[in-house]
Design a protein around this motif. Structure first.
Motif, short mmCIF file in Angstrom:
data_model
loop_
_atom_site.label_atom_id
_atom_site.label_comp_id
_atom_site.label_asym_id
_atom_site.label_seq_id
_atom_site.Cartn_x
_atom_site.Cartn_y
_atom_site.Cartn_z
N PRO A 120 82.36 107.89 87.23
CA PRO A 120 83.26 106.72 87.34
C PRO A 120 84.06 106.68 88.47
O PRO A 120 84.53 105.37 88.83
CB PRO A 120 83.97 106.34 85.89
N THR A 127 67.62 105.30 81.93
CA THR A 127 67.53 104.10 81.18
C THR A 127 68.12 102.89 81.96
O THR A 127 69.15 102.70 82.41
CB THR A 127 68.41 104.18 79.94
N PHE A 128 67.15 101.86 81.98
CA PHE A 128 67.69 100.37 82.73
C PHE A 128 68.18 99.45 81.36
O PHE A 128 67.52 99.24 80.71
CB PHE A 128 66.67 99.98 83.57
N ARG A 170 75.28 105.07 96.31
CA ARG A 170 76.71 104.61 96.13
C ARG A 170 76.60 103.20 95.67
O ARG A 170 77.06 102.68 94.61
CB ARG A 170 77.89 104.86 96.94
N LYS A 230 69.32 106.51 87.20
CA LYS A 230 69.68 106.30 85.76
C LYS A 230 68.22 106.32 85.25
O LYS A 230 67.40 105.66 85.77
CB LYS A 230 70.41 105.11 85.82
N GLY A 289 74.83 102.97 92.65
CA GLY A 289 75.66 103.17 91.39
C GLY A 289 76.47 102.18 91.05
O GLY A 289 76.69 101.98 89.95
N MET A 290 76.93 101.33 91.98
CA MET A 290 77.91 100.34 91.71
C MET A 290 76.74 99.33 90.95
O MET A 290 77.52 98.53 90.08
CB MET A 290 78.44 99.91 92.56
N ALA A 291 75.38 99.17 91.32
CA ALA A 291 74.80 98.21 90.76
C ALA A 291 74.15 98.77 89.39
O ALA A 291 73.36 98.00 88.60
CB ALA A 291 73.67 97.87 91.56
N GLY A 292 74.62 99.96 88.86
CA GLY A 292 74.15 100.56 87.73
C GLY A 292 72.64 101.11 87.63
O GLY A 292 72.17 101.39 86.65
N LEU A 293 72.24 101.37 88.75
CA LEU A 293 70.95 102.10 89.16
C LEU A 293 70.99 103.33 89.24
O LEU A 293 69.79 104.21 89.43
CB LEU A 293 69.95 101.31 90.02
N TRP A 294 71.77 103.91 89.83
CA TRP A 294 72.27 105.44 90.20
C TRP A 294 73.22 106.07 89.43
O TRP A 294 74.17 105.49 88.89
CB TRP A 294 72.44 105.70 91.66
N SER A 295 72.96 107.18 88.87
CA SER A 295 74.15 107.99 88.14
C SER A 295 75.08 108.51 89.02
O SER A 295 74.88 109.49 89.44
CB SER A 295 73.29 109.12 87.32
#
Length: 101
Positions: free
Chosen positions: A42, A100-101, A30, A98, A33-39
Motif C-alpha cells: 500500500p 485474483t482479478f 507500479r 495479482k 499496481g495502481m490499477a490493481g493488476l500487480w501485487s
C-alpha cells in the motif's frame, strides 16, 4: 586523473541504458499496481516519491565529488540511481501479478 577513454564513455552509456530499461520496468509494475493488476504494498506510491528525495541528492553529491577529483561525474551519478532502480526491479518483480482479478 586520466582522461576518459572511449571505453569509459561506452561503459557509462551501457550502464545508463540498463538503468533506463529497469526504470521502465519499475514504472510499468507500479502503474499496474495502481490499477490493481500487480501485487504492490500500500505504501508504494509514497515510496516512489521518497526514494527520489533520497537518491537524487546522493547522485548529485557523487557526481560533484567525482568532478572535483577529476573523475567521471556521469558514471558516478549513475551508480546510486542504478542501484536503486535495480533493487526496485528485483523487489517488485518478486511480488508478481495479482492472482485474483
Amino acid at each position: 586523473m586520466a582522461r576518459p577513454t572511449p571505453f569509459d564513455l561506452w561503459l557509462s552509456a551501457t550502464r545508463m541504458a540498463f538503468m533506463y530499461a529497469e526504470a521502465q520496468a519499475v514504472i510499468t509494475m507500479r502503474v499496474l499496481g495502481m490499477a490493481g493488476l500487480w501485487s504492490v504494498k500500500p505504501d508504494e506510491a509514497t515510496r516512489m516519491v521518497r526514494e527520489k528525495v533520497e537518491h537524487f541528492p546522493r547522485a548529485f553529491q557523487a557526481a560533484t565529488q567525482a568532478a572535483i577529483k577529476g573523475g567521471d561525474p556521469l558514471g558516478a551519478a549513475i551508480g546510486p540511481l542504478h542501484r536503486q532502480t535495480r533493487a526496485n526491479v528485483i523487489r517488485l518483480s518478486r511480488r508478481g501479478p495479482k492472482r485474483t482479478f
